[in-house]
Design a protein around this motif. Structure first.
Motif, PDB file in Angstrom:
ATOM      1  N   LYS A   1      -4.802  -2.251   5.936  1.00 35.78           N
ATOM      2  CA  LYS A   1      -4.838  -3.527   5.223  1.00 35.78           C
ATOM      3  C   LYS A   1      -3.658  -4.424   5.578  1.00 35.78           C
ATOM      4  O   LYS A   1      -3.507  -5.492   5.017  1.00 35.78           O
TER       5      LYS A   1
ATOM      6  N   ASN B   1       0.844  -1.193   0.000  1.00 34.35           N
ATOM      7  CA  ASN B   1       0.000   0.000   0.000  1.00 34.35           C
ATOM      8  C   ASN B   1       0.872   1.234   0.000  1.00 34.35           C
ATOM      9  O   ASN B   1       2.032   1.194   0.389  1.00 34.35           O
TER      10      ASN B   1
ATOM     11  N   LEU C   1      -6.808  11.626  -0.170  1.00 30.73           N
ATOM     12  CA  LEU C   1      -7.997  11.193   0.573  1.00 30.73           C
ATOM     13  C   LEU C   1      -9.220  11.409  -0.301  1.00 30.73           C
ATOM     14  O   LEU C   1      -9.303  12.401  -1.012  1.00 30.73           O
ATOM     15  N   PHE C   2     -10.164  10.464  -0.235  1.00 32.15           N
ATOM     16  CA  PHE C   2     -11.369  10.601  -1.051  1.00 32.15           C
ATOM     17  C   PHE C   2     -12.250  11.687  -0.451  1.00 32.15           C
ATOM     18  O   PHE C   2     -12.752  11.538   0.656  1.00 32.15           O
TER      19      PHE C   2
ATOM     20  N   TYR D   1     -12.163   1.808   3.288  1.00 34.31           N
ATOM     21  CA  TYR D   1     -12.318   1.511   1.857  1.00 34.31           C
ATOM     22  C   TYR D   1     -11.564   0.259   1.398  1.00 34.31           C
ATOM     23  O   TYR D   1     -12.132  -0.621   0.747  1.00 34.31           O
ATOM     24  N   GLY D   2     -10.301   0.180   1.767  1.00 35.46           N
ATOM     25  CA  GLY D   2      -9.483  -0.946   1.319  1.00 35.46           C
ATOM     26  C   GLY D   2      -9.986  -2.284   1.858  1.00 35.46           C
ATOM     27  O   GLY D   2      -9.988  -3.285   1.143  1.00 35.46           O
TER      28      GLY D   2
ATOM     29  N   ARG E   1     -13.088  -3.400  -0.033  1.00 36.69           N
ATOM     30  CA  ARG E   1     -12.766  -3.969  -1.339  1.00 36.69           C
ATOM     31  C   ARG E   1     -12.246  -5.389  -1.229  1.00 36.69           C
ATOM     32  O   ARG E   1     -12.395  -6.192  -2.120  1.00 36.69           O
ATOM     33  N   ASP E   2     -11.643  -5.694  -0.068  1.00 41.28           N
ATOM     34  CA  ASP E   2     -11.129  -7.047   0.125  1.00 41.28           C
ATOM     35  C   ASP E   2     -12.204  -8.005   0.608  1.00 41.28           C
ATOM     36  O   ASP E   2     -11.937  -9.182   0.818  1.00 41.28           O
TER      37      ASP E   2
ATOM     38  N   ARG F   1      -5.159   4.762   6.492  1.00 35.65           N
ATOM     39  CA  ARG F   1      -5.795   4.087   5.367  1.00 35.65           C
ATOM     40  C   ARG F   1      -4.832   3.111   4.704  1.00 35.65           C
ATOM     41  O   ARG F   1      -5.222   2.041   4.253  1.00 35.65           O
ATOM     42  N   ALA F   2      -3.545   3.510   4.634  1.00 34.71           N
ATOM     43  CA  ALA F   2      -2.568   2.647   3.975  1.00 34.71           C
ATOM     44  C   ALA F   2      -2.163   1.484   4.871  1.00 34.71           C
ATOM     45  O   ALA F   2      -1.796   0.422   4.389  1.00 34.71           O
TER      46      ALA F   2
ATOM     47  N   HIS G   1     -15.201  12.699  -0.947  1.00 38.02           N
ATOM     48  CA  HIS G   1     -16.627  12.471  -0.738  1.00 38.02           C
ATOM     49  C   HIS G   1     -16.890  11.406   0.332  1.00 38.02           C
ATOM     50  O   HIS G   1     -18.012  10.978   0.502  1.00 38.02           O
ATOM     51  N   MET G   2     -15.834  11.003   1.046  1.00 41.91           N
ATOM     52  CA  MET G   2     -16.039  10.017   2.107  1.00 41.91           C
ATOM     53  C   MET G   2     -15.533  10.583   3.430  1.00 41.91           C
ATOM     54  O   MET G   2     -14.621  11.405   3.453  1.00 41.91           O
TER      55      MET G   2
END
Lengths: 381, 284
Positions: free
Chosen positions: A167, A95, A103-104, A115-116, A119-120, A163-164, A106-107
């Motif tokens: 995961k 990551n 950073l997103f 997020y990550g 997705r997993d 965030r990184a 809209h979140m």
């Protein structure tokens, strides 16, 4: 056995250690421009490895190849034993923390970090637990419902880090992680980053152009220039024994003298410099022919400055006139005119308080500069 | 000197405003004129509004125009967004420059030529494959999509170009396949651009007279076509009433949009200020 124990913190010295990231003969070309030029690199598990260099030296391209955003023109990349150069970024155990944080917008903070995991396909309850754990670690729990624009720069940086990390990647890539923070926050964050790395044991690869950042953070540094590695080593090695003039000049500052080897003994080398007329006596042997042109680098803080002549005359000393004094409080920097054209920089800690406004060494003083035979570094390129 | 310049600026402003708004004001006033002959004042009245609302023809033209505008805006946004994405995010593919040049061609092409060539296309197609058998709502919609799509593509393109790619890369880095990145990140961030594109396409379609009159067929009169055909026979008071209604609707729309935008911006500024102040507090 004892050898192994010795090298536990320094796996790169252990010939049997298996590198965690292995870069082999990797080249990346953008049209006619070669960004990364046939580099080899081994990074070991748990290292905090810095790629250091000026802008356009290829460090970011190399990092992007580790992340999977660029594919090497040629060469291979292994991460934890698996060949990676053709694997897309979303399938890599890696990551990245972006320089802009990315950073997103809209979140919320929470959604960004989750997020990550989402997705997993991690179970919802698990996601909630791991996100709140991660937010606690970076001290952002009270901000979890906020959007990125409602945060300060330092908080955004920590969201990006969380965030990184959430995961639990095998490798964390950081692109100029402290670049956007102000000086005070930088220093604080620097140590936080090292703590987190220590706690989680994840291998960090950091790209930076800031040598101070690289020196304090890393286990090892790779200095890059024009798409190649100029030197790879621990911060101490890089600073105290630079391989080239480029490295000596890029990391810290150095007084550079051009001269020739005039004497090459088994346990010493003598180099004669023409401007200023001095002889450098170096206290270790080198495999260089007499008469070879070399450069001598001496760090400003390794030079002693005094108004009294040294008791012995001979090598490793020059006389000069003080051209300028920079008083920085904890230390002073002096510019000393030594030869006809040569100006030598010296820094000296201010260990005693100056009397009134009078400093021990002041403008236009005649001074003697001297250094230990082990302080000067001989460079051949 | 300063005094002089400000007088000059002030009068320029007045002339400009007068030039823009006096015609509309006249139109609004005359829409309440009782007299059948437009320039002759016959006293205040709502007579022509009544005539307008009772006119079947006007209502069917308005419905047709709205139908076409909605369909056009939706399809143009869809296609224009795809074109914009292809141009900005899909790297350098073969023929990209040609494609980007050609997609903007309808922006600079005279409407007469667009209309004429589309008419020729429809006639040829009808000859060859028997479709479209009759020109009307379908042909006008297709014609409108072809040119408003170009506007949408330009809007999306500029918004995408300004949007840093690292957000999409970050999503990919966190485990999203490209299609997922599009749904999760790119499209939500593009939403304001797509809304703007939709509204622009809607307006362009509602506004268009030239292309529509080329490709329309018997019985399919859009509002602009109807207004134009009535005006050709002389000024008519019921058209003034219709125009007044349109002006009012547009004005209300603009005011609402402006208010919402201002509120959003203020909220954002407040949020950012709050974040900054907290840092100062923590430091103290």
């Amino acid at each position: 056995m004892s050898q192994q124990a010795d090298n536990q913190d320094r796996p790169w010295l252990d010939p049997d250690a298996e590198p965690f990231i292995k870069v082999q003969g990797v080249t990346k070309k953008f049209g006619p421009f070669t960004a990364v030029d046939n580099v080899d690199l081994q990074i070991y598990r748990g290292e905090l490895f810095c790629l250091l260099g000026g802008s356009g030296c290829g460090k970011t391209t190399l990092l992007r190849m580790l992340a999977g955003f660029e594919t090497p023109t040629s060469g291979t990349i292994y991460i934890d034993g698996a060949e990676m150069s053709q694997v897309p970024p979303y399938e890599r155990p890696v990551n990245m923390m972006f320089q802009s944080y990315a950073l997103f917008p809209h979140m919320t903070v929470e959604q960004n970090v989750a997020y990550g995991l989402k997705r997993d396909g991690v179970a919802k309850a698990d996601i909630a637990m791991r996100v709140s754990e991660m937010l606690k670690m970076v001290e952002l729990t009270p901000f979890s419902k906020r959007k990125p624009h409602q945060l300060s720069g330092g908080q955004r940086q920590r969201v990006a880090l969380a965030r990184a990390l959430v995961k639990q990647p095998k490798v964390l890539l950081l692109d100029e992680p402290l670049g956007a923070l102000d000086k005070r926050l930088r220093e604080q964050t620097q140590f936080e980053l090292m703590n987190i790395q220590d706690q989680l044991g994840i291998t960090f690869v950091v790209v930076t152009h800031d040598q101070e950042e690289a020196m304090t953070l890393s286990t090892r540094i790779a200095v890059m220039d024009e798409g190649r590695f100029v030197q790879i080593g621990t911060p101490t090695e890089i600073y105290e024994s630079p391989d080239t003039r480029f490295v000596a000049d890029f990391i810290g500052s150095a007084n550079m003298f051009e001269g020739r080897i005039v004497e090459n003994g088994a346990d010493h080398v003598v180099v004669r410099v023409s401007d200023p007329r001095i002889e450098f006596f170096i206290d270790h042997g080198m495999s260089i022919k007499e008469g070879t042109k070399v450069w001598i680098a001496v760090r400003p803080e390794k030079i002693k400055i005094s108004k009294n002549a040294p008791t012995e005359s001979g090598a490793n000393q020059i006389q000069g006139t003080v051209l300028g004094v920079g008083y920085l409080g904890n230390l002073s920097t002096y510019r000393v005119q030594a030869g006809s054209a040569k100006v030598v920089d010296v820094t000296h800690p201010n260990q005693s308080r100056p009397k009134g406004d009078r400093h021990a060494v002041d403008w236009d003083d005649q001074v003697y500069l001297s250094w230990d035979p082990s302080s000067a570094v001989v460079l051949t390129k | 000197m300063g005094q002089k310049r400000s007088t000059f600026l002030f009068s320029a402003l007045c002339f400009g405003m007068a030039f823009l708004y006096i015609p509309m004001l006249l139109l609004i006033i005359y829409s309440f004129n009782y007299s059948k002959i437009v320039p002759v004042w016959g006293g205040w009245s709502l007579r022509w509004y009544k005539v307008l609302f009772e006119s079947e023809e006007v209502w069917s033209a308005l419905t047709l125009s709205l139908k076409i505008a909605v369909m056009n805006a939706t399809f143009a946004t869809l296609l224009g967004t795809l074109a914009g994405l292809a141009l900005v995010r899909f790297g350098r593919f073969k023929g990209r420059t040609l494609f980007s040049g050609m997609i903007t061609a309808p922006l600079v092409m005279p409407e007469v030529i667009t209309g004429l060539s589309l008419l020729l296309l429809f006639i040829t197609m009808a000859e060859l494959i028997g479709w479209p058998g009759e020109r009307g709502i379908t042909t006008i919609t297709i014609a409108h999509i072809t040119f408003s799509m170009a506007y949408v593509a330009v809007i999306i393109q500029s918004r995408l170009a300004g949007m840093a790619q690292d957000l999409e890369e970050a999503a990919m880095d966190l485990g999203s396949k490209p299609i997922r990145v599009l749904v999760d990140i790119t499209l939500p961030l593009l939403a304001p651009g797509m809304v703007a594109g939709w509204l622009l396409a809607f307006t362009l379609s509602l506004d268009d007279l030239v292309i529509a009159s080329f490709v329309t067929g018997p019985g399919a009169n859009t509002l602009p076509i109807l207004i134009y055909s009535r005006i050709r026979l002389g000024l008519r008071p019921d058209i003034n009433a219709l125009a007044t209604i349109i002006i009012v609707v547009v004005t209300i729309g603009v005011i609402i949009a402006g208010y919402l935008m201002l509120r959003q911006q203020k909220q954002r500024e407040r949020d950012m200020q709050m974040a900054a102040q907290e840092v100062v507090k923590l430091d103290a």
